[in-house]
Design a protein around this motif. Sequence first.
Motif, PDB file in Angstrom:
ATOM      1  N   ASP A 175      34.979  49.197  39.624  1.00 26.99           N
ATOM      2  CA  ASP A 175      33.673  48.913  39.040  1.00 26.99           C
ATOM      3  C   ASP A 175      33.042  47.670  39.651  1.00 26.99           C
ATOM      4  O   ASP A 175      32.221  47.001  39.021  1.00 26.99           O
ATOM      5  CB  ASP A 175      33.764  48.782  37.516  1.00 26.99           C
ATOM      6  N   ARG A 176      33.469  47.322  40.892  1.00 18.46           N
ATOM      7  CA  ARG A 176      32.867  46.252  41.697  1.00 18.46           C
ATOM      8  C   ARG A 176      32.990  44.871  41.057  1.00 18.46           C
ATOM      9  O   ARG A 176      32.194  43.968  41.314  1.00 18.46           O
ATOM     10  CB  ARG A 176      31.395  46.568  41.992  1.00 18.46           C
ATOM     11  N   ASN A 177      34.019  44.675  40.222  1.00 19.15           N
ATOM     12  CA  ASN A 177      34.265  43.357  39.647  1.00 19.15           C
ATOM     13  C   ASN A 177      34.967  42.456  40.657  1.00 19.15           C
ATOM     14  O   ASN A 177      35.898  42.887  41.346  1.00 19.15           O
ATOM     15  CB  ASN A 177      35.153  43.469  38.406  1.00 19.15           C
ATOM     16  N   ARG A 192      33.549  35.540  36.716  1.00 21.17           N
ATOM     17  CA  ARG A 192      33.511  36.958  37.075  1.00 21.17           C
ATOM     18  C   ARG A 192      32.164  37.260  37.715  1.00 21.17           C
ATOM     19  O   ARG A 192      31.113  36.926  37.175  1.00 21.17           O
ATOM     20  CB  ARG A 192      33.736  37.854  35.863  1.00 21.17           C
ATOM     21  N   GLU A 194      29.763  40.221  39.839  1.00 16.29           N
ATOM     22  CA  GLU A 194      29.583  41.604  40.267  1.00 16.29           C
ATOM     23  C   GLU A 194      29.302  41.597  41.760  1.00 16.29           C
ATOM     24  O   GLU A 194      28.444  40.854  42.243  1.00 16.29           O
ATOM     25  CB  GLU A 194      28.426  42.260  39.526  1.00 16.29           C
ATOM     26  N   SER A 195      30.049  42.409  42.495  1.00 18.48           N
ATOM     27  CA  SER A 195      29.884  42.442  43.943  1.00 18.48           C
ATOM     28  C   SER A 195      28.440  42.742  44.313  1.00 18.48           C
ATOM     29  O   SER A 195      27.773  43.578  43.689  1.00 18.48           O
ATOM     30  CB  SER A 195      30.808  43.499  44.558  1.00 18.48           C
ATOM     31  N   SER A 196      27.959  42.069  45.336  1.00 17.88           N
ATOM     32  CA  SER A 196      26.609  42.320  45.842  1.00 17.88           C
ATOM     33  C   SER A 196      26.541  43.617  46.635  1.00 17.88           C
ATOM     34  O   SER A 196      25.449  44.075  46.986  1.00 17.88           O
ATOM     35  CB  SER A 196      26.167  41.148  46.727  1.00 17.88           C
ATOM     36  N   GLN A 200      32.592  50.506  46.362  1.00 18.00           N
ATOM     37  CA  GLN A 200      33.890  49.967  45.931  1.00 18.00           C
ATOM     38  C   GLN A 200      34.427  48.906  46.883  1.00 18.00           C
ATOM     39  O   GLN A 200      34.348  49.042  48.100  1.00 18.00           O
ATOM     40  CB  GLN A 200      34.886  51.116  45.835  1.00 18.00           C
ATOM     41  N   THR A 201      34.983  47.858  46.308  1.00 17.28           N
ATOM     42  CA  THR A 201      35.592  46.786  47.097  1.00 17.28           C
ATOM     43  C   THR A 201      36.826  47.302  47.826  1.00 17.28           C
ATOM     44  O   THR A 201      37.675  47.963  47.239  1.00 17.28           O
ATOM     45  CB  THR A 201      35.981  45.612  46.192  1.00 17.28           C
TER      46      THR A 201
END
Length: 356
Positions: A175-177, A192, A194-196, A200-201
């Motif tokens: 969930d791109r955390n 925490r 959220e990915s820019s 998915q990371t």
Amino acid sequence: MSTSGDQATAKNTNPNNSYEITPPATDSISSLSFSPRADILVATSWDCQVRCWEITRRDGSIASEPKVSMSHDNPVLCSAWKDDGTTVFTGGCDKQAKMWPLLSGAQPFTVAMHDAPICEIAWIPGMNLLVTGSWDKTLKYWDARQATPAHTQQLPDKCYALTVKESLMVVGTGDRNLLVFDLKNPQVEFKRIESSLKHQTRCLAAFPDQKGFLVGSIGGSVGVHHIDDAQVSKNYTFKCHRVGNTICSVNSLNFHPIHGTFISTGSDGTFSFWDKDSKTRLKAMSRCDQPITCSTFNHDGALFAYAVGYDWSKGAENHKPDTAKTSIYLHLPEEADVKPRSTYKVGRFTVKKEQI
């Protein structure tokens, strides 16, 4: 960053004329780790094996000698060295992490357990603890002398990536955390984010100065994140590892230990040198005929190891073990490729001085 030149080149098993380590693994390489004290390379593989080679350099030439190997009951996914260079830790699909006192010749033994595969592992020198990240949605800290974890940190989703640099640890989950930890207080989540990136990371790399980190995604992009809120304006993303309209995963990110520039590798079979501060690509290497699954620098940055093989990005149905070859290569970076250079802005693009 400018990404011109990402067009396909003729396929070649070793287009960059890198030194190939032998014997090869019989399945894809999942991680590569150099000793922090010597040119000793460890590789983990989907064939359940952990292999070790001693690398020697002389007058621009490279030689490798296979040393020892050990196995897990299932595919091995990750590896890390203790900071004194005596011991290797590995984790994998058998849900356990093993401690391998490699230099002493002692047998490996289990030091950590999870309820699902261990996909990430790192040694924390300042705490003398091992940290493991798992698909069971936990992060665990271990004292290798104890049978139970020193602390279990619940994660919001499965662990997919992890990076440690001194007191900074960043964990990428589903969930791109992106979870940031200050290892001076490791039981408390510091921040925490959220990915820019939209996808998915896949991989992470902490800045050498611990002020931020890189994140790579399966969507062919890299994000540059600063931790201090006052520096957020310096954050940016860029696209890379694409072949025409085909988007390829960014599989690994590695900072050069001396110059602070970094390398990205991808499912497109290429690796490129970048300078994050000037937002410049320093050099793009020729495309291999298969994905680059993982990579690492040695302790002084004179050697860059990368593995070529199937990375499962196209699923099990496209895995052809009878024809796919797995290789580990060693590349000798030129100083001009890894050292930051003066650059100039030309319109929207950053170019090297010699290109003007």
